[in-house]
Structures are given as structure tokens and as C-alpha cells.
Design an enzyme around this catalytic site. Structure first.
Site, PDB file in Angstrom:
ATOM      1  N   SER A 286      40.067  37.680  40.864  1.00 33.20           N
ATOM      2  CA  SER A 286      41.308  37.514  40.355  1.00 33.20           C
ATOM      3  C   SER A 286      41.541  36.552  41.457  1.00 33.20           C
ATOM      4  O   SER A 286      41.488  37.737  42.769  1.00 33.20           O
ATOM      5  CB  SER A 286      42.789  38.659  39.728  1.00 33.20           C
ATOM      6  OG  SER A 286      42.652  39.644  40.577  1.00 33.20           O
ATOM      7  N   ASP A 287      42.693  35.876  42.291  1.00 33.26           N
ATOM      8  CA  ASP A 287      43.374  35.179  42.524  1.00 33.26           C
ATOM      9  C   ASP A 287      44.851  36.326  42.883  1.00 33.26           C
ATOM     10  O   ASP A 287      44.851  37.164  42.180  1.00 33.26           O
ATOM     11  CB  ASP A 287      43.967  34.591  41.715  1.00 33.26           C
ATOM     12  CG  ASP A 287      44.601  33.329  43.032  1.00 33.26           C
ATOM     13  OD1 ASP A 287      44.655  34.091  44.661  1.00 33.26           O
ATOM     14  OD2 ASP A 287      44.779  32.644  43.270  1.00 33.26           O
ATOM     15  N   TRP A 288      45.458  36.332  43.767  1.00 33.11           N
ATOM     16  CA  TRP A 288      45.896  37.608  44.200  1.00 33.11           C
ATOM     17  C   TRP A 288      47.230  37.451  43.403  1.00 33.11           C
ATOM     18  O   TRP A 288      47.807  36.956  43.662  1.00 33.11           O
ATOM     19  CB  TRP A 288      46.450  37.454  45.597  1.00 33.11           C
ATOM     20  CG  TRP A 288      44.782  38.348  47.036  1.00 33.11           C
ATOM     21  CD1 TRP A 288      44.881  39.205  47.932  1.00 33.11           C
ATOM     22  CD2 TRP A 288      43.681  37.817  47.348  1.00 33.11           C
ATOM     23  NE1 TRP A 288      44.026  38.564  48.842  1.00 33.11           N
ATOM     24  CE2 TRP A 288      43.282  38.143  47.944  1.00 33.11           C
ATOM     25  CE3 TRP A 288      43.098  37.208  46.262  1.00 33.11           C
ATOM     26  CZ2 TRP A 288      41.744  38.542  48.224  1.00 33.11           C
ATOM     27  CZ3 TRP A 288      41.462  37.222  46.279  1.00 33.11           C
ATOM     28  CH2 TRP A 288      40.816  37.747  47.137  1.00 33.11           C
ATOM     29  N   GLY A 289      47.229  38.460  42.984  1.00 36.03           N
ATOM     30  CA  GLY A 289      48.683  38.904  41.869  1.00 36.03           C
ATOM     31  C   GLY A 289      48.307  38.182  40.479  1.00 36.03           C
ATOM     32  O   GLY A 289      49.130  38.196  40.221  1.00 36.03           O
TER      33      GLY A 289
END
Length: 743
Positions: A286-289
């Protein structure tokens, strides 16, 4: 629980770099396989090694591999884990079975040092992604990727968050500068070459942000709506090509929703297209968050990154409980882990771990300068104003902080350059990360000093441009005026319009009105309006040119480098020509969701202009040279695909590089405009070379949603070989037979 998608992975990117503390352990583990660690047998395939190792793990060890924190000290928000180098992310080693740590760092433009978390550590800062795309040179993309990969490996990192392949659908996109343009063939080929270069250094590269992520406004919650077939023909095709050519160890999914479903839990995107249709064997991080659930995300997502930014650690204890309750099949968790391990084995993280090594920063800086110069696009050159003579008597250099350095883009891609420290100008803001993202950083490669060095006999006078009338007065007394225009772009925000900010258009107009020999140099992350264009003598688009950008600009101004850059994006005359003249989401309160209708579908950029008949300010593929070229003797062969060959001759008096572009102009009687190939040809004066381009059949067809395949219709196919997307150059055609291609 039945698996909705195949669970066999393919070599792709990984996320990290190996901590120096684990190097000794890893080196020892990789010496030879024994009965206790059969996965260390290098004679086995990465798939077989990953299966053996995954089977040896406990449930807790499996869970530990599928989620990770940011590896930064950010007060209450985050604390750097023990053993981490300090970077975007960290997955702790599992020493019991010899699994190395994953030290993950941003990426595409150089190895970053976010918030100075590693005191004193710097890296080569390359020019922006758009600058690299403007070179139209895959060999240079690979060399640039290899340099970043080598620096990563020598610093102890083994995963680079690189490989941006999103299409630049809107010239106001805040992160466009990181990407590789508006065309899927150009972006996919260049991204694939860069990824292959990075991974040649035994560092996993991602490709990101998957997918349809051209806007930063409301990126955490906006919903991108697009016809699925059009998505296959545009953004997804760019990623597919990058994956095929670069074999990244990992894919990073995006923040936004696509057709109402978040990208990181999107079955049609990650399950159907990526893992089933393309047979991707690496892992999806995932991207961060960007994670919003446990069970739904776990069906297609393999790793939760930057877990502190999510509402909870979804792939920690909640995933463990979901497996125990039968809501997530144990086989799916095993697949998640195998995909991570498979890429680690395929790229060499077990067998050739990072080791401290001397970095040839001077060689890399030279590469950065050469790449920046090759990416500069000469947009206009009236009366052969450029190149400048070294005998010129008086030069006025105006604006753009040209005495200070060259601008770079903001956000997670920001590199701390080698050599002198950069000048950082905080821009303020309102959000928690604004202090990090909203910084204008100037690399200390001053164009003013470089111009003075190349014209030692000239009187070179600088004016900062704060007062247009004073700048115009100086320009009036000069033999030539060089005025710099800058446009700062950064992550997490889009541009409200295409003007040069802070009144710079008025400055350029005043200088151009005062001196008919006014050269405009643009340091921008996007196309810009040019209300002063007709009054200018020459215009150079230098993008964000990296840590040797001032020298690269001077090289082109004085003819040490003959410009060969070509635009990877269309420059519109006005935002009214765009599919969405009003910036989506602008003016809405933070957190308010909204839809973005991608009504242009696959007709991105120059294809939209061709469809609507609008005339751009500068066309995709446009770029001038200090010499001239001619294309002749076109031959087009048909059958299953198009094979296009032609001769290119340098008809001028200087050596230079041409970029002849092959566009499909009609397919089975249907008019269109689509790039299907190009070459970059270096030629001496009078020299001629023959170029052959064979089209990928997918570029000749359409994606058929009903049959879930690419369809190429039988019929007459016409091509044009020209200097841009609107140049009708030399034309020809051939007959193609019908065919169906797998998705």
C-alpha cells in the site's frame, strides 16, 4: 475460504534496503544451502525458494512480514524502529530463518533522506521524471535507475519506492514532475527501463501509484470514474508495459478510489488485471496510509505500509484474528508472504545483500548533468537566437533565483544533493505534513555562475526580477536577456492554474518588450501558460533539472549540448481546452468526497486534442534543435503488426540527435492519433541512418470488455512519421489481419 484470485506471484519490486547491522548475518546465511535452510539453494527458482521458506514460518512470523511502520522519528506520530536505517519504511528481519530486513526508501529521483533522519547523508539528485521522459532515451533511463540503485545498495537499502508510471492527465497535477508523461507507450517504456536499472543493483523497485492517480487534491478519498476498457488502454497499459519490461519486485497501490472502490482493495485492479491477467508474481504494497480495511483489503493487498498513518494496523492483530475466524483463508496469507519472499529471492536480496561501498558521486553527478541537458526542450528559437555566442558583450540574467541555484519539486521524492547543501525555503501550511511537503528547495547549481563561466569575455549582470520595470531597464541595455521563470509543484496539492506564480508572467513580458533578444528559461514541474510567447526570441523548458541543473542549462544555451529533448506532455493554450477545465475538488472542505469523471477515457493528452480538434500551444513530441533533420524512404509492412522503416538524415551543419516519432493515424478506416514507436538517432552533419520500428499489437487495437481481450480489426492501417503529435510528416500504410490478444 475460497481464493477469488490466483495465488501464484511473479518477479516484481520489493520495498527496502538492508540495514548494515544485518549484512554479516545475511552474508553468512547465503554462503551455502544446508538441510536446515534449503531455501538458500541458489539452484532453485525464486518461486521454489519462496515456497520452502514460507512453509517454515510461524503464523506470527507471517503476520510480521505483511505490515510495517514508517522508519522515522516524527514525535507522537512515529518512532524509528530499532535496527532501521531511517527512511520511509522498515520490515524487521526474521533472524531465525535468515530473512533480511527491508529498508525502504524513496526513490525515483535519487535516494531520499526524509526530514534529515540520517544526519549528513546525501545522494545524487537527478532531474525530474518529466525531464527524463523528455529525453525519450530508454538507455539513459536505465543508466539513471542503475545509479540510484547502486547508491541505495551502498547505503544499505534494498527497496526503492520508485517507478512512477501514472499518466499525466492534467497539467495542473502536483506530482506530474515525478511521472513520465501522458502517453502509455512512452511512460511504460521509460519506467520499465528505469526499474530494470534499479534492480540490476540487487535492489527491489516498485512501480507506482497503481492506478489512475493523476490528482493530488483529495487524493485520500476522491473517486476516479472511468470506463474499464478505457482504463486498460491508457494508465493500465503504461503499468503493464513497465511491469513487462522492468519486472519490478513490488507494486504500490494508490490512495484514491477507482470506480467507487479504494485502489488498495480493488479486486478488478489488483486481482483481475494485475495478478490474474498479467500473471504478476511480486507483492502489492500500500501507499502510506492507504489501507481502509482488513478482510476486503487482504483479498488482493499483500502488505500494509506506513501503518501509523492508517486508522489501525489492519494487517497486524486484526488480520491474525481474521485468519483464525476463517474470514481470510490461510492460503491467502501464505500467498501474501510468498509474493514478498519471491521478489526478495528474484532480485537478490538474500544472495547479494547491501554492503557499505564507496559511491562515485562525481560520475553520478556527471550523469545527472548529461541527463538534465538531454531533457531540456527548445520550444522556440526565432532568428537562431540560440545558441549564444561566447563573444557576446553584455548579458542580462534576470529572475528565477538564478544566482542561487535551480528549483526542485516538493514532497517524498525530495533528495538532499551531494556537494554544497541546498537552500530550503519553508512555505508554511495548515496540515501536519505541510512542514515536510511544502518546502521550496534550490539545488546550489546556479545558472548565473554557469553562464559567467561559459562567457568569460562578457559582462554578465544579474537582476533578481522583483521589480519588472527595473529588470526591463537592465534588459534594454543588454545584447541578450535571459529571464528565468519558476513554478514550484509538490506532493499533496495541485495547481490552481497554469500561470507562472508570484507575478512572473508580468516580469517576462516586461523584459521581452524591452529586448527583442529575450531568452526565457523555464524551471517548472508542468506545462505553463505563455502570454508573452510571441514577444520572446527563444524558450527553453528545463523542468526541475537536478543538482547540476545550472550547468546543464548553460550547456544548452551556449551550444555545448545540442538540444534533443521532446515534450512528454501537451502544453495547452488554456485550461478551457482540457477535459476538466475546473480543477476537480477545488474549493471543497477537506475530507469531503467527490467524483472525478475521466470522460476523456483513453484519449489522454495529445489524443484528446486530436479528438476535439483543439490546437495546443506546443504539441506532445515537439522540440527543436540547432540543426535540422529530414525523414525519407518510408516503408510500411503489415500482417500481424506494423513494421515501419525509414531513413533519417541530418541536413544541417551541427551534430545532433533527432527523435522521429511514429503515430498511427487511422486503424481499419477509423481516424485517430496514437504513438506506436520512436527512436533517438545521433547524426553527424550529412549523416543518414535507417530506423525500424515494430509496433506492439496492443497499440493497434482496442480492449474489448465483452471478450476480455485486445482486438485488432482487419483492414488498412495508416501511419505518419513526424516531429510531434501534430506533424503530418511522411505517411504510409499497410494491411493488417485480424487478431485477438490476451489481456
Amino acid at each position: 475460504m475460497k481464493q477469488p484470485y490466483p495465488v501464484t506471484p511473479k518477479p516484481r519490486q520489493t520495498w527496502c534496503a538492508l540495514a548494515a547491522l544485518t549484512c554479516c548475518l545475511l552474508s553468512g546465511a547465503a554462503v551455502a544451502a544446508d538441510s536446515a535452510r534449503p531455501w538458500m539453494n541458489t539452484a532453485l527458482s525464486p518461486d521454489a525458494r519462496a515456497r520452502l521458506l514460507e512453509q517454515a514460518l510461524t503464523l506470527d512470523e507471517r503476520i510480521a512480514l505483511v505490515h510495517s511502520p514508517m522508519a522515522l522519528d516524527l514525535g507522537e506520530m512515529a518512532k524509528k524502529p530499532a535496527g532501521a536505517l531511517g527512511s520511509a519504511g522498515y520490515v524487521a528481519p526474521i533472524e531465525r530463518v535468515g530473512i533480511p530486513a527491508l529498508n525502504q526508501t524513496d526513490a525515483s529521483l535519487g535516494v531520499t533522506n526524509p526530514a534529515g533522519t540520517r544526519p549528513g547523508d546525501s545522494a545524487t539528485a537527478l532531474a525530474s521524471g518529466l525531464s527524463l521522459a523528455a529525453t525519450w532515451n530508454p538507455q539513459l533511463a536505465r543508466a539513471s535507475g542503475a545509479a540510484i540503485g547502486q547508491e541505495s545498495h551502498a547505503k544499505g537499502f534494498n527497496v526503492l519506492l520508485a517507478g512512477g508510471a501514472n499518466l499525466t492527465r492534467d497539467p495542473r497535477g502536483g506530482r506530474n514532475f515525478e511521472y513520465l508523461g501522458e502517453d502509455p507507450w512512452l511512460a511504460g517504456v521509460m519506467a520499465g527501463a528505469s526499474i530494470a536499472g534499479i534492480q540490476s543493483a540487487n535492489v527491489v523497485s516498485t512501480t507506482k501509484h497503481f492506478a489512475l492517480n493523476p490528482y493530488e487534491t483529495g487524493r485520500d478519498y476522491h473517486n476516479a470514474q472511468i470506463d474499464p476498457a478505457a482504463l486498460r488502454e491508457s494508465d493500465l497499459l503504461a503499468f503493464q508495459l513497465a511491469i513487462e519490461r522492468g519486472q519490478p519486485g513490488s507494486i504500490m497501490c494508490a490512495y484514491n478510489k477507482i470506480n467507487t472502490v479504494y485502489a488498495c482493495e480493488n479486486g478488478p485492479l489488483l486481482g483481475d488485471a494485475l495478478k490474474r491477467d498479467w500473471g504478476y508474481k511480486g507483492w502489492v504494497m500500500s501507499d502510506w496510509g492507504a489501507v481502509h480495511s482488513t478482510v476486503a483489503a487482504a483479498q488482493v493487498l499483500d502488505h500494509e505500509s506506513g501503518e501509523q498513518l492508517d486508522k489501525q494496523v489492519f494487517f497486524g492483530e486484526p488480520l491474525k484474528q481474521a485468519v483464525a475466524a476463517g474470514k481470510v483463508a490461510p492460503g491467502r496469507l501464505s500467498d501474501m508472504v510468498q509474493r514478498i519472499l519471491r521478489s526478495m529471492f528474484a532480485v537478490g536480496l538474500f544472495d547479494r545483500p547491501p554492503v557499505a561501498a564507496k559511491i562515485d558521486y562525481e560520475a553520478h553527478a556527471k550523469l545527472a548533468q548529461d541527463a538534465a541537458a538531454e531533457g531540456i526542450v527548445l520550444l522556440r528559437n526565432e532568428r537562431n537566437t540560440l545558441p549564444l555566442s561566447r563573444e557576446v558583450k553584455r548579458i542580462a540574467v534576470i529572475g528565477g533565483n538564478a544566482a542561487l541555484g535551480v528549483l526542485s519539486g516538493g514532497g517524498s521524492s525530495q533528495v538532499t544533493p551531494t556537494g554544497q547543501p541546498p537552500v530550503i525555503v519553508p512555505m508554511g501550511g495548515n496540515a501536519p505534513f505541510d512542514a515536510f511537503f511544502r518546502r521550496a528547495v534550490w539545488f546550489p547549481s546556479a545558472p548565473l555562475a554557469a553562464i559567467r563561466a561559459r562567457a568569460p569575455k562578457a559582462e554578465v549582470i544579474f537582476d533578481d526580477g522583483r521589480y519588472p520595470a527595473a529588470a526591463a531597464e537592465l534588459a534594454r541595455s543588454a545584447d541578450v536577456a535571459i529571464v528565468f521563470g519558476t513554478q514550484w509543484n509538490g506532493e499533496a496539492e495541485d495547481l490552481p492554474d497554469l500561470s507562472l506564480p508570484q507575478g512572473q508572467d508580468a516580469l517576462v513580458a516586461a523584459v521581452a518588450a524591452a529586448n527583442p533578444r529575450t531568452v526565457v528559461v523555464l524551471e517548472t514541474g508542468n506545462p505553463v501558460d505563455m502570454p508573452w510567447l510571441d514577444a520572446s526570441a527563444a524558450v527553453l523548458e528545463a523542468w526541475y533539472p537536478g543538482q547540476r541543473g545550472g550547468d546543464a542549462i548553460a550547456d544548452v544555451l551556449f551550444g555545448d549540448v545540442n538540444p534533443s529533448g521532446r515534450l512528454p506532455m501537451t502544453f495547452p493554450k488554456s485550461v478551457t481546452q482540457l477535459p476538466r477545465p475546473v480543477l476537480p475538488g477545488r474549493g471543497l472542505a477537506k475530507g469531503v468526497g467527490f467524483d472525478i469523471d475521466f470522460n476523456e477515457g483513453a484519449d489522454v493528452g495529445y489524443r484528446w486534442f486530436h479528438k476535439t480538434g483543439a490546437a495546443p500551444l506546443f504539441a506532445f513530441g515537439h522540440g527543436l534543435s540547432y540543426t535540422s533533420f529530414a525523414v525519407s524512404d518510408l516503408k510500411v509492412e503489415g500482417g500481424k503488426t506494423l513494421k515501419v522503416s525509414f531513413a533519417v538524415r541530418n541536413t544541417g551543419t551541427r551534430a545532433g540527435a533527432d527523435v522521429p516519432q511514429v503515430y498511427l493515424s487511422s486503424a481499419a478506416g477509423q481516424p485517430l492519433r496514437r504513438l506506436i514507436g520512436w527512436d533517438k538517432v545521433q547524426l553527424a552533419p550529412g549523416e543518414s541512418k535507417r530506423v525500424t520500428v515494430e509496433a506492439d499489437p496492443r497499440l493497434l487495437g482496442r480492449f474489448d470488455a465483452k471478450s476480455h481481450s485486445w482486438k485488432v480489426a482487419a483492414g488498412d492501417y495508416r501511419v505518419v512519421v513526424g516531429a510531434s503529435a501534430i506533424d503530418n510528416g511522411v505517411q504510409g500504410g499497410a494491411q493488417l489481419s485480424a487478431q485477438t490478444l490476451k489481456p
